[in-house]
Design a protein around this motif. Sequence first.
Motif, PDB file in Angstrom:
ATOM      1  N   ASP A  49       0.838  -1.201   0.000  1.00 20.10           N
ATOM      2  CA  ASP A  49       0.000   0.000   0.000  1.00 20.10           C
ATOM      3  C   ASP A  49       0.870   1.246   0.000  1.00 20.10           C
ATOM      4  N   GLU A  50       0.457   2.233  -0.797  1.00 19.66           N
ATOM      5  CA  GLU A  50       1.212   3.479  -0.916  1.00 19.66           C
ATOM      6  C   GLU A  50       0.235   4.628  -1.115  1.00 19.66           C
ATOM      7  N   ILE A  51       0.588   5.771  -0.533  1.00 19.41           N
ATOM      8  CA  ILE A  51      -0.214   6.980  -0.719  1.00 19.41           C
ATOM      9  C   ILE A  51       0.727   8.177  -0.741  1.00 19.41           C
ATOM     10  N   GLU A  52       0.423   9.132  -1.599  1.00 14.12           N
ATOM     11  CA  GLU A  52       1.186  10.373  -1.666  1.00 14.12           C
ATOM     12  C   GLU A  52       0.282  11.507  -1.224  1.00 14.12           C
ATOM     13  N   LEU A  53       0.705  12.222  -0.191  1.00 16.38           N
ATOM     14  CA  LEU A  53      -0.083  13.333   0.328  1.00 16.38           C
ATOM     15  C   LEU A  53       0.602  14.648   0.014  1.00 16.38           C
ATOM     16  N   PRO A  54      -0.162  15.645  -0.458  1.00 20.16           N
ATOM     17  CA  PRO A  54       0.427  16.958  -0.716  1.00 20.16           C
ATOM     18  C   PRO A  54       0.726  17.674   0.596  1.00 20.16           C
ATOM     19  N   ALA A  55       1.553  18.688   0.518  1.00 21.41           N
ATOM     20  CA  ALA A  55       1.992  19.431   1.701  1.00 21.41           C
ATOM     21  C   ALA A  55       0.815  19.935   2.538  1.00 21.41           C
ATOM     22  N   GLU A  56      -0.252  20.383   1.891  1.00 22.29           N
ATOM     23  CA  GLU A  56      -1.372  20.949   2.643  1.00 22.29           C
ATOM     24  C   GLU A  56      -2.131  19.907   3.466  1.00 22.29           C
ATOM     25  N   CYS A  57      -1.946  18.627   3.203  1.00 27.55           N
ATOM     26  CA  CYS A  57      -2.607  17.572   3.984  1.00 27.55           C
ATOM     27  C   CYS A  57      -1.756  17.079   5.149  1.00 27.55           C
ATOM     28  N   LEU A  58      -0.467  17.361   5.143  1.00 24.57           N
ATOM     29  CA  LEU A  58       0.428  16.782   6.139  1.00 24.57           C
ATOM     30  C   LEU A  58       0.186  17.291   7.556  1.00 24.57           C
ATOM     31  N   ALA A  59      -0.049  18.583   7.726  1.00 23.44           N
ATOM     32  CA  ALA A  59      -0.274  19.113   9.072  1.00 23.44           C
ATOM     33  C   ALA A  59      -1.525  18.507   9.685  1.00 23.44           C
ATOM     34  N   ARG A  60      -2.564  18.356   8.900  1.00 23.87           N
ATOM     35  CA  ARG A  60      -3.791  17.740   9.409  1.00 23.87           C
ATOM     36  C   ARG A  60      -3.564  16.274   9.739  1.00 23.87           C
ATOM     37  N   LEU A  61      -2.788  15.573   8.905  1.00 23.57           N
ATOM     38  CA  LEU A  61      -2.496  14.167   9.169  1.00 23.57           C
ATOM     39  C   LEU A  61      -1.751  14.008  10.486  1.00 23.57           C
ATOM     40  N   PHE A  62      -0.692  14.799  10.688  1.00 22.42           N
ATOM     41  CA  PHE A  62       0.135  14.663  11.883  1.00 22.42           C
ATOM     42  C   PHE A  62      -0.502  15.261  13.137  1.00 22.42           C
ATOM     43  N   PHE A  63      -1.185  16.409  13.009  1.00 29.40           N
ATOM     44  CA  PHE A  63      -1.601  17.156  14.191  1.00 29.40           C
ATOM     45  C   PHE A  63      -3.085  17.495  14.280  1.00 29.40           C
ATOM     46  N   GLY A  64      -3.847  17.302  13.221  1.00 27.32           N
ATOM     47  CA  GLY A  64      -5.202  17.837  13.235  1.00 27.32           C
ATOM     48  C   GLY A  64      -6.284  16.813  13.052  1.00 27.32           C
ATOM     49  N   ASP A  65      -7.373  17.270  12.525  1.00 30.85           N
ATOM     50  CA  ASP A  65      -8.550  16.463  12.281  1.00 30.85           C
ATOM     51  C   ASP A  65      -8.403  15.812  10.907  1.00 30.85           C
ATOM     52  N   ILE A  66      -8.313  14.484  10.874  1.00 34.62           N
ATOM     53  CA  ILE A  66      -8.187  13.775   9.599  1.00 34.62           C
ATOM     54  C   ILE A  66      -9.587  13.667   9.004  1.00 34.62           C
TER      55      ILE A  66
END
Length: 100
Positions: A49-66
Motif C-alpha cells: 500500500d502506498e499513498i502520496e499526500l500533498p503538503a497541505e494535507c500533512l499538518a492535518r495528518l500529523f496534528f489535526g482532524d483527519i
Amino acid sequence: EPTDFWRTVKVLRPGALFEKLRPHLPAPAAHVEVEPTDAEGARFRLGDDEIELPAECLARLFFGDISGETAQMLDGAGELGAALEHGLPVPLPRYGYNYT
C-alpha cells in the motif's frame, strides 16, 4: 489536554518528523515508511500500500482532524490508511514553545 486545531502549521520535513514520532506510534503505524516528494509532500508506504499526500494535507495528518480530502485519500490506501488513522494525529505542541 487536547485543544482545537486553530494554529498555522506546516510540516517542513515529514520524514524526519515521522522518525521522531515512530517510537511513540502503535504498530503497524510504526512500520510505515516515509519519503519526501518534489512538491513538499510525502509518500507513505506500508507493504504494497502506498499513498502520496500533498503538503497541505500533512499538518492535518500529523496534528489535526483527519477529514475531507485527507480522509478520502487514507480510505483508499488499504492497511496503510488504517495504520495512519490509528496512530495519528498526535497532540500539537503549543505554538511558541516548541519547534519540531
